[in-house]
Design a protein around this motif. Structure first.
Motif, PDB file in Angstrom:
ATOM      1  N   ASP A 151      26.855  12.179 -22.712  1.00  0.00           N
ATOM      2  CA  ASP A 151      27.248  13.097 -23.780  1.00  0.00           C
ATOM      3  C   ASP A 151      26.450  12.829 -25.052  1.00  0.00           C
ATOM      4  O   ASP A 151      25.986  13.762 -25.724  1.00  0.00           O
ATOM      5  N   SER A 152      26.312  11.557 -25.393  1.00  0.00           N
ATOM      6  CA  SER A 152      25.585  11.193 -26.617  1.00  0.00           C
ATOM      7  C   SER A 152      24.121  11.598 -26.518  1.00  0.00           C
ATOM      8  O   SER A 152      23.532  12.119 -27.469  1.00  0.00           O
ATOM      9  N   LYS A 170      29.742   8.395 -18.693  1.00  0.00           N
ATOM     10  CA  LYS A 170      29.832   9.800 -19.080  1.00  0.00           C
ATOM     11  C   LYS A 170      29.593   9.969 -20.581  1.00  0.00           C
ATOM     12  O   LYS A 170      28.893  10.894 -21.024  1.00  0.00           O
ATOM     13  N   ARG A 171      30.132   9.067 -21.380  1.00  0.00           N
ATOM     14  CA  ARG A 171      29.936   9.152 -22.829  1.00  0.00           C
ATOM     15  C   ARG A 171      28.473   8.929 -23.208  1.00  0.00           C
ATOM     16  O   ARG A 171      27.975   9.527 -24.167  1.00  0.00           O
ATOM     17  N   TYR A 206      30.151  15.140 -14.962  1.00  0.00           N
ATOM     18  CA  TYR A 206      31.592  14.880 -15.005  1.00  0.00           C
ATOM     19  C   TYR A 206      31.929  13.597 -14.255  1.00  0.00           C
ATOM     20  O   TYR A 206      31.176  13.132 -13.386  1.00  0.00           O
TER      21      TYR A 206
END
Length: 391
Positions: free
Chosen positions: A139-140, A135-136, A156
């Motif tokens: 996001d990045s 997930k990160r 999510y």
């Protein structure tokens, strides 16, 4: 107030590790991990919340109470379970009307520990740490190069399916976004979805809105007509079909009905980005809650909220007034000694917590004072079959 007791579960290795035990629907309270702060005493659930749960979740009153209680216990248990399972922990969730707790782990040998603690065990492939890492990565990637809303409307961690879900109206574009992110593709799955999330803005009496991108008026009160939400305002502000934007210039709604002269009322249906609130903008931007629309008698105090001059108060002088505007006669309005200025039109008049009407017109200003007329709100509600949004 619930009572709690503490005990440990002895593991095969011979060490004693405290774990939060959960016994759902039995009346036996959960126990907290001694290494974690004790949960706060639980407040009584407000009757309004229980009633809403019964309505929206299809529960009986007893089921709603039991569910709230068990969800609270599950929340108190989760930190201890997470700590005990360590890196193999893969998330936890509750399900069903009884809010039964399930705990996921990547280590099958931990299943006995979980069930001994009163929860169901689910053995899965990916740990929560692995899901969070993927997930990160998404996001990045989005921070550096945001995907379109069609490519990825939301993503999510979904502990129930042990995956990271990417919602997309265009799965091929979503797959490209995932690949470019460097996220573990075995962890991520793309789900086709037409969902297009957007921010929700509040409809509050007294705030500005713009008609066809130009003229400015003020919101009166939030209302509903069936499954459509919107607000009432002055009829001279717009004609049926005219479009509105909010004070932030974001698309807002469309005039559905308007009467002027003769009367001076209208209603605007808002799009899904705007949430109706039972509020009028009060002194210094505070929210004044609307409880109903009982007409106040002559001599009563009354306050007005508008987007030009804000919050001003005075008294009701006369009801059932006819006033002659250049465009024609408007009848049935109420005369007050509250000041107003251009742009305040359509804004809310309120007495205490009772909606009174929407600003029509007048004379003078808020420097020297003046006379202002409002269109009573109840005839507007009746004319269009509207329901006032109340607190």
């Amino acid at each position: 107030m619930s009572r709690r007791r503490r005990h440990g579960l002895e593991l095969a290795a011979g060490c004693t590790v405290a774990i939060a035990a959960l016994f759902l629907g039995t009346g036996i309270p959960a126990v907290a991990d001694p290494g974690e702060p004790s949960p706060r005493p639980r407040r009584e659930v407000p009757p309004e919340m229980l009633a809403s749960m019964q309505r929206d979740l299809g529960l009986t009153a007893d089921e709603a109470r039991a569910r709230i209680s068990n969800e609270y216990r599950a929340g108190a248990a989760e930190p201890g379970l997470r700590k005990t399972l360590g890196g193999a922990y893969a998330g936890a969730w509750v399900s069903g009307n009884t809010a039964e707790l399930t705990v996921a782990t990547t280590d099958a040998e931990q299943s006995a520990t979980i069930t001994a603690g009163g929860a169901k065990a689910a053995v899965v492939k990916h740990s929560l740490n692995a899901l969070t890492e993927a997930k990160r990565a998404l996001d990045s990637a989005a921070a550096e190069r945001p995907p379109t809303a069609e490519a990825a409307s939301a993503w999510y961690v979904d502990v129930k399916t042990n995956s990271v879900v990417v919602q997309s109206a265009r799965p091929d574009e979503a797959a490209a976004f995932v690949a470019a992110s460097g996220a573990d593709r075995q962890v991520v799955r793309v789900v086709e979805s037409p969902e297009r999330p957007g921010p929700l803005y509040d409809l509050r009496g007294g705030e500005a809105y713009y008609i066809n991108g130009a003229a400015r008026c003020s919101i009166g009160f939030s209302v509903a007509q069936g499954d459509r939400n919107g607000f009432v305002t002055a009829g001279h502000c717009g004609d049926p079909g005219d479009t509105t934007t909010g004070s932030n210039r974001v698309a807002q709604g469309t005039f559905q009905g308007s009467s002027f002269p003769g009367n001076d009322y209208a209603w605007v249906s808002a799009n899904a980005d705007w949430a109706p609130r039972p509020w009028v903008v009060g002194p210094e931007g505070s929210d004044v809650t609307v409880d109903g629309s009982q007409e106040a008698p002559v001599g009563s105090s009354v306050c007005r909220s508008g987007s030009t001059t804000g919050w001003h108060c005075g008294t009701i002088q006369q009801h059932d007034t006819s006033v002659q505007y250049p465009q024609g006669t408007v009848s049935g309005v109420t005369r007050t000694n509250v000041c107003a200025e251009p742009g305040d039109s359509g804004g809310a008049f309120i007495s205490g917590s009772e909606a009174q009407g929407v600003t029509s017109g007048g004379s003078g200003n808020c420097t020297v004072g003046g006379t202002t007329y409002y269109q009573p709100v109840n005839p507007v509600l009746t004319a269009y079959g509207l329901t006032l949004t109340t607190g």
